[in-house]
Scaffold this active site. Structure first.
Site, PDB file in Angstrom:
ATOM      1  N   ASN A  10       0.872  -1.168   0.000  1.00 23.20           N
ATOM      2  CA  ASN A  10       0.000   0.000   0.000  1.00 23.20           C
ATOM      3  C   ASN A  10       0.912   1.221   0.000  1.00 23.20           C
ATOM      4  OD1 ASN A  10      -1.805   2.042   0.419  1.00 23.20           O
ATOM      5  ND2 ASN A  10      -2.509   1.351   2.438  1.00 23.20           N
ATOM      6  N   LYS A  12       0.139   4.205  -0.388  1.00 25.53           N
ATOM      7  CA  LYS A  12      -0.530   5.402   0.164  1.00 25.53           C
ATOM      8  C   LYS A  12      -0.271   6.614  -0.756  1.00 25.53           C
ATOM      9  CE  LYS A  12      -0.375   3.258   4.676  1.00 25.53           C
ATOM     10  NZ  LYS A  12      -0.325   3.375   6.129  1.00 25.53           N
ATOM     11  N   HIS A  96      -9.726   1.174   4.809  1.00 22.23           N
ATOM     12  CA  HIS A  96      -8.443   1.407   5.482  1.00 22.23           C
ATOM     13  C   HIS A  96      -8.663   2.385   6.641  1.00 22.23           C
ATOM     14  CE1 HIS A  96      -4.352   2.619   6.317  1.00 22.23           C
ATOM     15  NE2 HIS A  96      -3.977   1.507   5.734  1.00 22.23           N
ATOM     16  N   GLU A  98      -7.033   4.814   7.649  1.00 22.00           N
ATOM     17  CA  GLU A  98      -6.820   6.224   7.299  1.00 22.00           C
ATOM     18  C   GLU A  98      -8.053   6.784   6.586  1.00 22.00           C
ATOM     19  OE1 GLU A  98      -3.070   5.531   5.349  1.00 22.00           O
ATOM     20  OE2 GLU A  98      -2.207   5.068   7.304  1.00 22.00           O
ATOM     21  N   GLU A 168      -5.471  -4.707  10.632  1.00 20.69           N
ATOM     22  CA  GLU A 168      -4.480  -3.651  10.867  1.00 20.69           C
ATOM     23  C   GLU A 168      -4.849  -2.882  12.125  1.00 20.69           C
ATOM     24  OE1 GLU A 168      -2.358  -2.505   6.942  1.00 20.69           O
ATOM     25  OE2 GLU A 168      -4.161  -1.286   7.092  1.00 20.69           O
ATOM     26  N   GLY A 174       2.190   2.656  10.908  1.00 17.96           N
ATOM     27  CA  GLY A 174       3.123   3.768  10.748  1.00 17.96           C
ATOM     28  C   GLY A 174       3.800   4.200  12.034  1.00 17.96           C
ATOM     29  N   SER A 212       3.287  -1.707  10.680  1.00 16.00           N
ATOM     30  CA  SER A 212       4.732  -1.716  10.962  1.00 16.00           C
ATOM     31  C   SER A 212       5.407  -3.045  10.636  1.00 16.00           C
ATOM     32  CB  SER A 212       5.001  -1.296  12.413  1.00 16.00           C
ATOM     33  OG  SER A 212       4.534   0.023  12.629  1.00 16.00           O
TER      34      SER A 212
END
Ligand code: 13P
Length: 249
Positions: A10, A12, A96, A98, A168, A174, A212
Site C-alpha cells: 500500500n 498510500k 483502510h 486512514e 491492521e 506507521g 509496521s
C-alpha cells in the site's frame, strides 16, 4: 480460491510517476520465484496506469487504495469500479483506517463498497482493526465483530472466496510498534470465528496482517498460523525491504 499467501504494497500518497518507474524497474529485476505468494501493488490513482504498464507480463497484480460504490454520476473526485477495471485493476483496498479516521468512511460505506466490488467480480481487501483506546478498554473483539458484520451484511450465502481481510490495528500503523505475536494470533483467530459463527467459512478466507511490518519482523510474523500474508505501508516504498518481506512469506 482457498487461503493463499499475499504480499500487498500500500503505497498510500507517496510515489509519483518517476518513483513508480524506478521502483518497478528494480522490482522486475528481482528473482520472483516464490509462486505461492501473490504480490499486489496499490499505487495512487494517478499511478495506476504506469503501474499497470510496468506490471504487464509479470505475476504481480494491480490494486487500488479506494473506490466509490456508485457506478457513475456527479461524484466529484471519486473513481468507479468500471474505471479501475479498464486499467486491469481488480484488487481494491476498502475501509483502510486512514480512510475511516481522516475521510469519515463508515462501516456502512465499507458495506456498500464491498457489495459493489463483489457484484463487479472484483477482489476486495477489507481492512479492519481497533484503535489503542479500544484495545485498552477490552473492546478489540467487539470492534472487529462490528466492522466485519456490518461490512458483510449482504454477503450471506454468497461466494466470498475472493475477498481478503487485512487486520491492521490502528495503533500499529506507521508507528514502528508491531502487535505482538499473541495479539495477532488472537485477532486472526477471532476473525475466523466471527465468520464461522455467522454463516461464512472463515477457514477459507485469507487474513493479512498490517501495521509496521518490516524486513526485520516479517519472518517471525509470517510464521503465525493464521497469518496469510502482509499489507505493507512504509516498508513497501523501499524495493530491498519489500523484496526481503516477500522472501520471508
Ligand atoms: P505501515 O506498514 O507503514 O505501518 O502501514 C500499514 C498500512 O497501513 C498498510 O495498509
Amino acid at each position: 480460491m482457498h487461503r493463499r499467501r499475499f504480499c500487498v504494497a500500500n503505497w498510500k500518497m507517496n510515489f509519483n510517476s518517476s518513483d513508480t518507474k524506478s521502483f518497478l524497474e528494480n522490482w522486475g529485476k528481482k528473482d520472483l520465484n516464490n509462486k505461492e505468494v501473490k504480490t499486489i501493488f496499490c499505487p495512487s490513482f494517478t499511478e495506476l496506469n504506469t503501474t499497470a504498464e510496468l506490471l504487464h507480463n509479470s505475476d504481480s497484480e494491480l490494486g487500488a487504495q479506494n473506490v466509490y460504490y456508485e457506478s457513475n454520476g456527479a461524484y466529484t473526485g471519486e473513481i468507479s469500479c468500471r474505471m479501475l477495471k479498464d486499467l486491469g485493476c481488480n484488487w481494491v483496498i476498502i475501509g483502510h483506517s486512514e480512510r475511516r479516521a481522516i475521510f469519515g468512511e463508515t462501516d456502512e460505506m465499507v458495506c456498500h463498497k464491498l457489495d459493489k466490488l463483489t457484484s463487479e467480480n472484483m477482489y476486495p481487501i477489507v481492512c479492519i482493526g481497533e484503535t489503542k483506546d479500544e484495545r485498552e478498554n477490552g473492546k478489540t473483539e467487539e470492534v472487529l465483530s462490528r466492522q466485519l458484520l456490518v461490512a458483510f451484511e449482504n454477503q450471506k450465502g454468497k461466494n466470498i472466496e475472493h475477498t481478503v481481510i487485512a487486520y491492521e490495528p490502528v495503533w500499529a500503523i506507521g508507528t514502528g510498534i508491531t502487535a505482538t505475536i499473541d495479539m495477532i494470533s488472537e485477532a486472526h483467530q477471532c476473525i475466523r470465528n466471527i465468520f464461522n459463527t455467522n454463516g461464512f467459512n472463515g477457514n477459507e478466507i485469507s487474513i493479512l496482517y498490517g501495521g509496521s511490518v518490516t524486513n526485520e519482523n516479517a519472518a517471525e510474523l509470517s510464521n503465525i498460523t493464521d497469518v496469510d500474508g502482509f499489507l505493507v505501508g512504509g516498508a513497501s516504498l523501499d524495493v530491498e525491504k519489500f523484496y526481503a518481506i516477500y522472501n520471508q512469506l
